[in-house]
Design a protein around this motif. Structure first.
Motif, mmCIF file in Angstrom:
data_model
loop_
_atom_site.group_PDB
_atom_site.id
_atom_site.type_symbol
_atom_site.label_atom_id
_atom_site.label_comp_id
_atom_site.label_asym_id
_atom_site.label_seq_id
_atom_site.Cartn_x
_atom_site.Cartn_y
_atom_site.Cartn_z
ATOM 1 N N LEU A 106 0.834 -1.199 0.000
ATOM 2 C CA LEU A 106 0.000 0.000 0.000
ATOM 3 C C LEU A 106 0.870 1.250 0.000
ATOM 4 O O LEU A 106 2.027 1.208 0.404
ATOM 5 N N ALA A 107 0.278 2.355 -0.431
ATOM 6 C CA ALA A 107 0.953 3.658 -0.385
ATOM 7 C C ALA A 107 -0.049 4.703 0.098
ATOM 8 O O ALA A 107 -1.263 4.542 -0.051
ATOM 9 N N CYS A 108 0.463 5.768 0.677
ATOM 10 C CA CYS A 108 -0.378 6.868 1.112
ATOM 11 C C CYS A 108 -1.224 7.329 -0.068
ATOM 12 O O CYS A 108 -0.719 7.512 -1.176
ATOM 13 N N GLY A 109 -2.522 7.489 0.141
ATOM 14 C CA GLY A 109 -3.432 7.913 -0.914
ATOM 15 C C GLY A 109 -4.148 6.770 -1.615
ATOM 16 O O GLY A 109 -5.096 6.999 -2.353
ATOM 17 N N ASP A 110 -3.699 5.527 -1.399
ATOM 18 C CA ASP A 110 -4.368 4.381 -2.022
ATOM 19 C C ASP A 110 -5.790 4.242 -1.496
ATOM 20 O O ASP A 110 -6.071 4.529 -0.334
ATOM 21 N N GLU A 111 -6.684 3.774 -2.357
ATOM 22 C CA GLU A 111 -8.049 3.483 -1.935
ATOM 23 C C GLU A 111 -8.074 2.124 -1.250
ATOM 24 O O GLU A 111 -7.476 1.166 -1.728
ATOM 25 N N VAL A 112 -8.762 2.061 -0.124
ATOM 26 C CA VAL A 112 -8.942 0.806 0.597
ATOM 27 C C VAL A 112 -10.425 0.630 0.908
ATOM 28 O O VAL A 112 -11.169 1.599 1.023
ATOM 29 N N GLU A 113 -10.845 -0.617 1.016
ATOM 30 C CA GLU A 113 -12.238 -0.952 1.318
ATOM 31 C C GLU A 113 -12.230 -1.866 2.527
ATOM 32 O O GLU A 113 -11.396 -2.778 2.622
ATOM 33 N N PHE A 114 -13.151 -1.628 3.477
ATOM 34 C CA PHE A 114 -13.142 -2.398 4.715
ATOM 35 C C PHE A 114 -14.500 -2.300 5.392
ATOM 36 O O PHE A 114 -15.322 -1.453 5.047
ATOM 37 N N SER A 115 -14.716 -3.157 6.379
ATOM 38 C CA SER A 115 -15.982 -3.125 7.116
ATOM 39 C C SER A 115 -15.850 -2.182 8.315
ATOM 40 O O SER A 115 -14.740 -1.929 8.795
ATOM 41 N N GLU A 116 -16.965 -1.698 8.804
ATOM 42 C CA GLU A 116 -16.908 -0.798 9.959
ATOM 43 C C GLU A 116 -16.436 -1.529 11.210
ATOM 44 O O GLU A 116 -15.947 -0.905 12.145
ATOM 45 N N ASP A 117 -16.507 -2.851 11.224
ATOM 46 C CA ASP A 117 -15.993 -3.624 12.358
ATOM 47 C C ASP A 117 -14.474 -3.506 12.474
ATOM 48 O O ASP A 117 -13.910 -3.804 13.523
ATOM 49 N N GLU A 118 -13.811 -3.104 11.406
ATOM 50 C CA GLU A 118 -12.357 -2.962 11.413
ATOM 51 C C GLU A 118 -11.894 -1.604 11.957
ATOM 52 O O GLU A 118 -10.703 -1.385 12.130
ATOM 53 N N VAL A 119 -12.833 -0.711 12.232
ATOM 54 C CA VAL A 119 -12.499 0.619 12.749
ATOM 55 C C VAL A 119 -12.215 0.513 14.239
ATOM 56 O O VAL A 119 -13.048 0.046 15.006
ATOM 57 N N VAL A 120 -11.017 0.953 14.649
ATOM 58 C CA VAL A 120 -10.653 0.905 16.070
ATOM 59 C C VAL A 120 -10.649 2.286 16.715
ATOM 60 O O VAL A 120 -10.650 2.406 17.936
ATOM 61 N N ALA A 121 -10.627 3.340 15.901
ATOM 62 C CA ALA A 121 -10.643 4.712 16.420
ATOM 63 C C ALA A 121 -11.158 5.624 15.311
ATOM 64 O O ALA A 121 -11.134 5.268 14.139
ATOM 65 N N ALA A 122 -11.619 6.808 15.707
ATOM 66 C CA ALA A 122 -12.136 7.763 14.728
ATOM 67 C C ALA A 122 -11.975 9.173 15.250
ATOM 68 O O ALA A 122 -11.895 9.398 16.454
ATOM 69 N N GLU A 123 -11.911 10.102 14.333
ATOM 70 C CA GLU A 123 -11.917 11.527 14.667
ATOM 71 C C GLU A 123 -13.126 12.154 14.001
ATOM 72 O O GLU A 123 -13.403 11.904 12.825
ATOM 73 N N TRP A 124 -13.852 12.981 14.776
ATOM 74 C CA TRP A 124 -15.029 13.658 14.244
ATOM 75 C C TRP A 124 -14.636 14.552 13.080
ATOM 76 O O TRP A 124 -13.637 15.254 13.159
ATOM 77 N N PRO A 125 -15.456 14.569 12.015
ATOM 78 C CA PRO A 125 -15.242 15.599 10.990
ATOM 79 C C PRO A 125 -15.459 16.967 11.648
ATOM 80 O O PRO A 125 -16.269 17.107 12.560
ATOM 81 N N ASP A 126 -14.753 17.981 11.219
ATOM 82 C CA ASP A 126 -14.818 19.306 11.841
ATOM 83 C C ASP A 126 -16.234 19.841 11.979
ATOM 84 O O ASP A 126 -16.586 20.442 12.980
ATOM 85 N N ASP A 127 -17.088 19.576 10.991
ATOM 86 C CA ASP A 127 -18.425 20.166 11.013
ATOM 87 C C ASP A 127 -19.414 19.384 11.883
ATOM 88 O O ASP A 127 -20.531 19.829 12.086
ATOM 89 N N THR A 128 -19.035 18.212 12.421
ATOM 90 C CA THR A 128 -19.982 17.448 13.247
ATOM 91 C C THR A 128 -19.530 17.306 14.685
ATOM 92 O O THR A 128 -20.269 16.811 15.502
ATOM 93 N N ARG A 129 -18.324 17.718 15.009
ATOM 94 C CA ARG A 129 -17.776 17.525 16.363
ATOM 95 C C ARG A 129 -18.722 18.084 17.429
ATOM 96 O O ARG A 129 -19.047 17.412 18.395
ATOM 97 N N GLN A 130 -19.203 19.294 17.270
ATOM 98 C CA GLN A 130 -20.020 19.927 18.300
ATOM 99 C C GLN A 130 -21.381 19.275 18.442
ATOM 100 O O GLN A 130 -21.870 19.088 19.534
ATOM 101 N N THR A 131 -22.001 18.846 17.340
ATOM 102 C CA THR A 131 -23.348 18.283 17.427
ATOM 103 C C THR A 131 -23.349 16.852 17.933
ATOM 104 O O THR A 131 -24.339 16.384 18.449
ATOM 105 N N ASN A 132 -22.229 16.121 17.805
ATOM 106 C CA ASN A 132 -22.179 14.722 18.204
ATOM 107 C C ASN A 132 -21.398 14.485 19.489
ATOM 108 O O ASN A 132 -21.386 13.370 19.990
ATOM 109 N N ALA A 133 -20.736 15.479 20.000
ATOM 110 C CA ALA A 133 -19.833 15.280 21.150
ATOM 111 C C ALA A 133 -20.576 15.015 22.448
ATOM 112 O O ALA A 133 -20.012 14.488 23.378
ATOM 113 N N GLY A 134 -21.831 15.359 22.554
ATOM 114 C CA GLY A 134 -22.525 15.207 23.812
ATOM 115 C C GLY A 134 -23.345 13.998 23.828
ATOM 116 O O GLY A 134 -23.805 13.431 24.680
#
Length: 102
Positions: A74-102
């Motif tokens: 793999l290289a930086c920028g490559d497209e990858v496909e995966f299931s949401e079960d493989e997600v171990v961490a996430a960062e809020w998109p800038d425009d949703t952080r405030q509405t979802n943080a509580g």
């Protein structure tokens, strides 16, 4: 500080999973995914960030945001496909952080 950030990112991933809707709810997120690697000394996990750009059915599609060390196919920028079960961490998109943080 690093530990606090890691806990926050894991909490964010759990919060997104609790939201209703399909895989589309991950659109725009930066997610950390594990890429298991087989090496001479056994199986090693490489964790890398992926920006989710879309979905295919129930699978997430995104662009790799790191330069791999172990996953040399793999290289930086490559497209990858995966299931949401493989997600171990996430960062809020800038425009949703405030509405979802509580």
């Amino acid at each position: 500080e690093v530990l606090r950030l890691m806990v926050e990112q894991a909490d964010t991933a759990r919060a997104v999973r609790r939201q209703t809707g399909g895989a589309e709810r991950w659109q725009g997120y930066m997610v950390k995914k594990v890429f298991p690697q087989v090496a001479k000394r056994g199986v090693w996990d490489e964790f890398m960030w992926v920006r989710v750009t879309g979905v295919r059915g129930e699978r997430l599609v995104g662009r790799l945001a790191n330069s791999p060390v172990l996953a040399t196919y793999l290289a930086c920028g490559d497209e990858v496909e995966f299931s949401e079960d493989e997600v171990v961490a996430a960062e809020w998109p800038d425009d949703t952080r405030q509405t979802n943080a509580g």
